[in-house]
Design a protein around this motif. Structure first.
Motif, PDB file in Angstrom:
ATOM      1  N   LEU A  92     -59.646 -92.775  76.728  1.00  7.28           N
ATOM      2  CA  LEU A  92     -58.767 -91.782  76.113  1.00  7.28           C
ATOM      3  C   LEU A  92     -59.459 -91.202  74.881  1.00  7.28           C
ATOM      4  O   LEU A  92     -60.140 -91.932  74.153  1.00  7.28           O
ATOM      5  CB  LEU A  92     -57.448 -92.429  75.679  1.00  7.28           C
ATOM      6  N   ASP A  93     -59.288 -89.904  74.660  1.00 10.56           N
ATOM      7  CA  ASP A  93     -59.793 -89.322  73.428  1.00 10.56           C
ATOM      8  C   ASP A  93     -58.666 -89.258  72.413  1.00 10.56           C
ATOM      9  O   ASP A  93     -57.495 -89.316  72.765  1.00 10.56           O
ATOM     10  CB  ASP A  93     -60.369 -87.928  73.698  1.00 10.56           C
ATOM     11  N   VAL A  94     -59.039 -89.121  71.160  1.00 15.01           N
ATOM     12  CA  VAL A  94     -58.050 -89.160  70.092  1.00 15.01           C
ATOM     13  C   VAL A  94     -58.058 -87.865  69.282  1.00 15.01           C
ATOM     14  O   VAL A  94     -59.086 -87.466  68.739  1.00 15.01           O
ATOM     15  CB  VAL A  94     -58.330 -90.331  69.137  1.00 15.01           C
ATOM     16  N   LEU A  95     -56.917 -87.227  69.246  1.00 14.60           N
ATOM     17  CA  LEU A  95     -56.753 -86.012  68.463  1.00 14.60           C
ATOM     18  C   LEU A  95     -56.063 -86.402  67.167  1.00 14.60           C
ATOM     19  O   LEU A  95     -55.008 -87.033  67.187  1.00 14.60           O
ATOM     20  CB  LEU A  95     -55.887 -85.022  69.246  1.00 14.60           C
ATOM     21  N   LEU A  96     -56.675 -86.034  66.049  1.00 12.08           N
ATOM     22  CA  LEU A  96     -56.121 -86.426  64.764  1.00 12.08           C
ATOM     23  C   LEU A  96     -55.172 -85.356  64.270  1.00 12.08           C
ATOM     24  O   LEU A  96     -55.528 -84.193  64.241  1.00 12.08           O
ATOM     25  CB  LEU A  96     -57.275 -86.588  63.779  1.00 12.08           C
ATOM     26  N   SER A  97     -53.984 -85.746  63.899  1.00  9.42           N
ATOM     27  CA  SER A  97     -53.042 -84.750  63.405  1.00  9.42           C
ATOM     28  C   SER A  97     -52.511 -85.139  62.049  1.00  9.42           C
ATOM     29  O   SER A  97     -51.956 -86.217  61.881  1.00  9.42           O
ATOM     30  CB  SER A  97     -51.880 -84.606  64.382  1.00  9.42           C
ATOM     31  N   PRO A  98     -52.693 -84.263  61.074  1.00 12.42           N
ATOM     32  CA  PRO A  98     -52.068 -84.533  59.789  1.00 12.42           C
ATOM     33  C   PRO A  98     -50.597 -84.200  59.924  1.00 12.42           C
ATOM     34  O   PRO A  98     -50.193 -83.517  60.862  1.00 12.42           O
ATOM     35  CB  PRO A  98     -52.761 -83.549  58.858  1.00 12.42           C
ATOM     36  N   SER A  99     -49.801 -84.693  59.030  1.00 13.27           N
ATOM     37  CA  SER A  99     -48.394 -84.305  59.075  1.00 13.27           C
ATOM     38  C   SER A  99     -47.905 -84.158  57.652  1.00 13.27           C
ATOM     39  O   SER A  99     -48.516 -84.650  56.724  1.00 13.27           O
ATOM     40  CB  SER A  99     -47.566 -85.358  59.802  1.00 13.27           C
ATOM     41  N   GLY A 100     -46.834 -83.470  57.500  1.00  9.61           N
ATOM     42  CA  GLY A 100     -46.290 -83.279  56.160  1.00  9.61           C
ATOM     43  C   GLY A 100     -46.734 -81.953  55.574  1.00  9.61           C
ATOM     44  O   GLY A 100     -47.879 -81.540  55.723  1.00  9.61           O
ATOM     45  N   GLY A 101     -45.795 -81.285  54.919  1.00 10.61           N
ATOM     46  CA  GLY A 101     -46.115 -80.026  54.239  1.00 10.61           C
ATOM     47  C   GLY A 101     -46.657 -78.971  55.176  1.00 10.61           C
ATOM     48  O   GLY A 101     -46.178 -78.822  56.291  1.00 10.61           O
ATOM     49  N   GLU A 102     -47.685 -78.297  54.717  1.00 15.15           N
ATOM     50  CA  GLU A 102     -48.235 -77.186  55.486  1.00 15.15           C
ATOM     51  C   GLU A 102     -48.867 -77.640  56.798  1.00 15.15           C
ATOM     52  O   GLU A 102     -49.132 -76.851  57.682  1.00 15.15           O
ATOM     53  CB  GLU A 102     -49.279 -76.472  54.638  1.00 15.15           C
ATOM     54  N   HIS A 103     -49.132 -78.961  56.889  1.00 12.09           N
ATOM     55  CA  HIS A 103     -49.805 -79.438  58.088  1.00 12.09           C
ATOM     56  C   HIS A 103     -48.859 -79.681  59.257  1.00 12.09           C
ATOM     57  O   HIS A 103     -49.300 -80.023  60.342  1.00 12.09           O
ATOM     58  CB  HIS A 103     -50.579 -80.715  57.782  1.00 12.09           C
ATOM     59  N   ASP A 104     -47.570 -79.508  59.035  1.00 11.02           N
ATOM     60  CA  ASP A 104     -46.624 -79.729  60.115  1.00 11.02           C
ATOM     61  C   ASP A 104     -46.859 -78.769  61.267  1.00 11.02           C
ATOM     62  O   ASP A 104     -46.517 -79.060  62.405  1.00 11.02           O
ATOM     63  CB  ASP A 104     -45.190 -79.609  59.602  1.00 11.02           C
ATOM     64  N   ARG A 105     -47.456 -77.641  60.983  1.00 12.40           N
ATOM     65  CA  ARG A 105     -47.744 -76.693  62.057  1.00 12.40           C
ATOM     66  C   ARG A 105     -48.716 -77.315  63.040  1.00 12.40           C
ATOM     67  O   ARG A 105     -48.618 -77.115  64.240  1.00 12.40           O
ATOM     68  CB  ARG A 105     -48.334 -75.412  61.486  1.00 12.40           C
ATOM     69  N   SER A 106     -49.655 -78.057  62.504  1.00  9.34           N
ATOM     70  CA  SER A 106     -50.626 -78.716  63.355  1.00  9.34           C
ATOM     71  C   SER A 106     -49.931 -79.731  64.259  1.00  9.34           C
ATOM     72  O   SER A 106     -50.183 -79.790  65.469  1.00  9.34           O
ATOM     73  CB  SER A 106     -51.680 -79.389  62.488  1.00  9.34           C
ATOM     74  N   PHE A 107     -49.070 -80.496  63.659  1.00 11.20           N
ATOM     75  CA  PHE A 107     -48.295 -81.492  64.427  1.00 11.20           C
ATOM     76  C   PHE A 107     -47.512 -80.806  65.535  1.00 11.20           C
ATOM     77  O   PHE A 107     -47.577 -81.174  66.707  1.00 11.20           O
ATOM     78  CB  PHE A 107     -47.355 -82.220  63.461  1.00 11.20           C
ATOM     79  N   GLU A 108     -46.812 -79.764  65.176  1.00 13.11           N
ATOM     80  CA  GLU A 108     -45.988 -79.040  66.127  1.00 13.11           C
ATOM     81  C   GLU A 108     -46.839 -78.428  67.241  1.00 13.11           C
ATOM     82  O   GLU A 108     -46.470 -78.452  68.419  1.00 13.11           O
ATOM     83  CB  GLU A 108     -45.219 -77.941  65.386  1.00 13.11           C
ATOM     84  N   ARG A 109     -47.993 -77.909  66.864  1.00  8.73           N
ATOM     85  CA  ARG A 109     -48.884 -77.287  67.845  1.00  8.73           C
ATOM     86  C   ARG A 109     -49.309 -78.303  68.904  1.00  8.73           C
ATOM     87  O   ARG A 109     -49.321 -78.018  70.094  1.00  8.73           O
ATOM     88  CB  ARG A 109     -50.114 -76.747  67.100  1.00  8.73           C
ATOM     89  N   ILE A 110     -49.624 -79.472  68.439  1.00  6.69           N
ATOM     90  CA  ILE A 110     -50.091 -80.503  69.354  1.00  6.69           C
ATOM     91  C   ILE A 110     -48.986 -80.979  70.284  1.00  6.69           C
ATOM     92  O   ILE A 110     -49.188 -81.155  71.477  1.00  6.69           O
ATOM     93  CB  ILE A 110     -50.668 -81.685  68.542  1.00  6.69           C
ATOM     94  N   ILE A 111     -47.807 -81.164  69.728  1.00  9.53           N
ATOM     95  CA  ILE A 111     -46.685 -81.654  70.528  1.00  9.53           C
ATOM     96  C   ILE A 111     -46.247 -80.617  71.549  1.00  9.53           C
ATOM     97  O   ILE A 111     -46.211 -80.882  72.746  1.00  9.53           O
ATOM     98  CB  ILE A 111     -45.472 -81.992  69.630  1.00  9.53           C
ATOM     99  N   SER A 112     -45.928 -79.428  71.065  1.00  6.49           N
ATOM    100  CA  SER A 112     -45.311 -78.475  71.988  1.00  6.49           C
ATOM    101  C   SER A 112     -46.349 -77.771  72.844  1.00  6.49           C
ATOM    102  O   SER A 112     -46.016 -77.216  73.884  1.00  6.49           O
ATOM    103  CB  SER A 112     -44.436 -77.479  71.228  1.00  6.49           C
ATOM    104  N   GLY A 113     -47.607 -77.801  72.427  1.00  4.04           N
ATOM    105  CA  GLY A 113     -48.646 -77.237  73.270  1.00  4.04           C
ATOM    106  C   GLY A 113     -49.091 -78.206  74.343  1.00  4.04           C
ATOM    107  O   GLY A 113     -49.963 -77.899  75.124  1.00  4.04           O
ATOM    108  N   ARG A 114     -48.465 -79.374  74.377  1.00  6.86           N
ATOM    109  CA  ARG A 114     -48.789 -80.385  75.392  1.00  6.86           C
ATOM    110  C   ARG A 114     -50.287 -80.698  75.390  1.00  6.86           C
ATOM    111  O   ARG A 114     -50.900 -80.794  76.439  1.00  6.86           O
ATOM    112  CB  ARG A 114     -48.379 -79.897  76.795  1.00  6.86           C
TER     113      ARG A 114
END
Lengths: 356, 356
Positions: A92-114
């Motif tokens: 498995l590969d690992v995608l690193l996602s920051p979370s919190g504040g302005e970085h929530d977009r990254s989190f959301e992108r990863i989740i909803s972009g499947r």
DNA sequence: GCCTTGTGTCGAATCGGTTCGAGCGCGCCT
DNA sequence: AGGCGCGCTCGAACCGATTCGACACAAGGC
């Protein structure tokens, strides 16, 4: 270079190449060999995105790291490295996602972009928006630390309550009567950060069970703060002979404070707690502590997640790790104040001051 | 929920939905609004894999972390966090790849599976197999630290040679005549790890330029080793009054050794070097040092990579950072041995012992 | 009134794989 | 000999997006 090109060169259809590679249907030995030779010559590898699109899974997991990137502690760092290593073994590969504040977009992108098949969530809070979002999305995830409703969802965690309790019992067994807890920062406690809460609970309960005089204080996550905390603590409560810490980042400062105050460890003050092994060994003298089994934690998290990805309908499993206390040399029975000359103790010759 | 479903609900074709989202062709205001409303109601997000397949780019970069995952230093950790944060601002996700040993399969999978648009390579060696592999693959990449042929490829790096040189000059300016370098571990030097090599070169050159007596030693990356190194060093070369360090992990041990030997800082021994800001501030007393601008480094790396991804044919740019020395309080002119009572100095009252 | 121009939308091809149903040729059994 | 089953391979549909060429329709110029 794609699968069609390979098929053409080997004189077969694209599907045959695919089957030769995946083994999901039989392919005659002669054809298989020919295809593999062509692939080898061309240096072909299947395009991961196309495969993910067709298969409906990405063979990738996300690791969501704590909000403020700057405050990653070495223990968290170790966890990240552990997850990457464990995931690598599962292909498995690992995608690193920051979370919190302005970085929530990254989190959301990863989740909803499947983009991933599953998620490991670090540092969950008792009430956690990210966990709620994940539950809603239906994506498999494993939390590090548990949320308020511990029964649902997968998680792995350390039994802070029990571990800190064990530390207290260890000190009580040695004969200490007045002890203190150095906890994580106050804001962690306020925001419902599990380990801080449970450390406090475990400390309070165990101290009460053994009828000890107990003081719990919070301390910011750095050495300077640790120094100040210990100084204030010992000034305000001179009777304290034992300290339990849940805050590893403060350890270097605690060491400095004790040295400056001339309190010998373990001669006059015993110290123990729950900290990463690295910190325990770097302390002076080496710290008797429940070593945080960080790579175990990472392994189990990945294992649980992999299992959940392959069978999403399976049971939601939990893992609560409780490593034993490693005896090193920072704890000893307390001195009997009346019988003991402080000058002697500070010179390290405290042997004759020990109680029973 | 996919783009076709959205198109159906909005009563338009799939391409119109795509254009409404990307803005690459005009869509009438009425249609656009209707589509956006449907998307909003359905909570739709484009599938990242399908998009990557069609567009031919993944909007993802790989961060290749050093071989032994277990030995990540805090400075490397900071870099990882910095890269994730910077990438997040460019709307890029970060795939973490371990390298070395059994994990090379993961590296290979990411590169040849075209999972990423570009790569950031940490801790490159002067001869680096991973860099060679990347060059061969044609994937854009940025190295942290430079390879033997510094002219080719993109990289960002710290000017260790110049920085360590500056530290030497700083000590020389204060009047020190005998100094030492505490470098990274011997095996790093042997394996052609740039920073270790260049630190040594810079130290040697600057010391020669100022006609100083110079001693360079290597020291493993941990506190215990730092303690031993300093003890041995000062025993073997008692004349040394200034130390330059390139090894931040050894700092806590160095501090302990100096305290135990009774050498006051900066009264009897001055210390400076190139270390992460965090370490400099935690040192006691705060360390005069060239702070490693770790998040700058990460920002520049991501910036360079993003630029290279968008125009692969562009120039191969390099960035060499040279942060200034931050004056704190660990350096001072050396004591004149003949005129100065060591007892006084160890009590911190060394003011009257200063030269010129 | 017809031709031109331009705006907005659609259908189809494409990216690079996986997977399913069908078909072909062969050997075996009755 | 004919039928059946089996082993192997092929073609086509599909995953979910982007993008290009074409087309419909309205407005404007002669």
């Amino acid at each position: 270079m794609n699968i069609g090109e390979i098929a053409k060169r080997a004189g077969v259809s694209r599907s045959t190449v695919s089957y030769a590679l995946s083994g999901k249907r039989r392919v005659s030995e002669a054809t298989r060999r020919r295809i593999l030779r062509v692939i080898d010559e061309a240096g072909y590898r299947p395009n991961a995105n196309a495969r993910a699109l067709a298969e409906g899974r990405t063979r990738t997991i996300a690791l969501v790291i704590p909000p403020a990137g700057r405050s990653l502690t070495p223990i968290q760092l170790g966890f990240v490295a552990g997850v990457v290593a464990a995931a690598s073994l599962h292909e498995l590969d690992v995608l690193l996602s920051p979370s919190g504040g302005e970085h929530d977009r990254s989190f959301e992108r990863i989740i909803s972009g499947r983009r991933v098949d599953g998620v490991i969530l670090m540092e969950v809070r008792l009430q956690d928006a990210r966990a709620a979002r994940l539950r809603e999305s239906g994506l498999p995830f494993v939390a590090i630390g548990h949320t308020a409703d511990a029964g649902t969802g997968c998680w792995v965690d350390l039994d802070y309550e029990g571990l800190i309790g064990n530390c207290v019992h260890h000190l009580a067994d040695l004969g200490h009567r007045a002890i203190a807890l150095i906890n994580r920062p106050q804001e962690f406690l306020d925001s419902g950060y599990g380990p801080a809460r449970r450390a406090l609970d475990g400390f309070t309960a165990a101290a009460a069970a053994r009828s000890l005089t107990a003081t719990a204080i919070c301390c910011p996550d750095d050495a300077m703060a640790g120094e100040a905390c210990v100084e204030n603590l010992l000034a305000a409560h001179p009777a304290i002979t034992g300290i339990v810490t849940a805050n590893e980042a403060a350890l270097p400062g605690m060491e400095r404070a004790l040295r400056r105050l001339g309190r010998a460890v373990p001669g006059q003050i015993s110290i123990t707690g729950v900290v990463g092994r690295h910190w325990a060994e770097e302390f002076h003298p080496p710290l008797t502590a429940a070593d945080v089994p960080i790579s175990d934690l990472a392994d189990r998290a990945v294992e649980l997640l992999a299992e959940r990805i392959s069978s999403p309908a399976g049971p939601e499993r939990h893992v609560l790790l409780a490593p034993p206390i490693s005896l090193r040399s920072s704890t000893a029975p307390p001195v009997q104040r009346a019988e003991c000359d402080p000058a002697l103790a500070s010179q390290g010759s405290h042997a004759e001051c020990l109680t029973s």
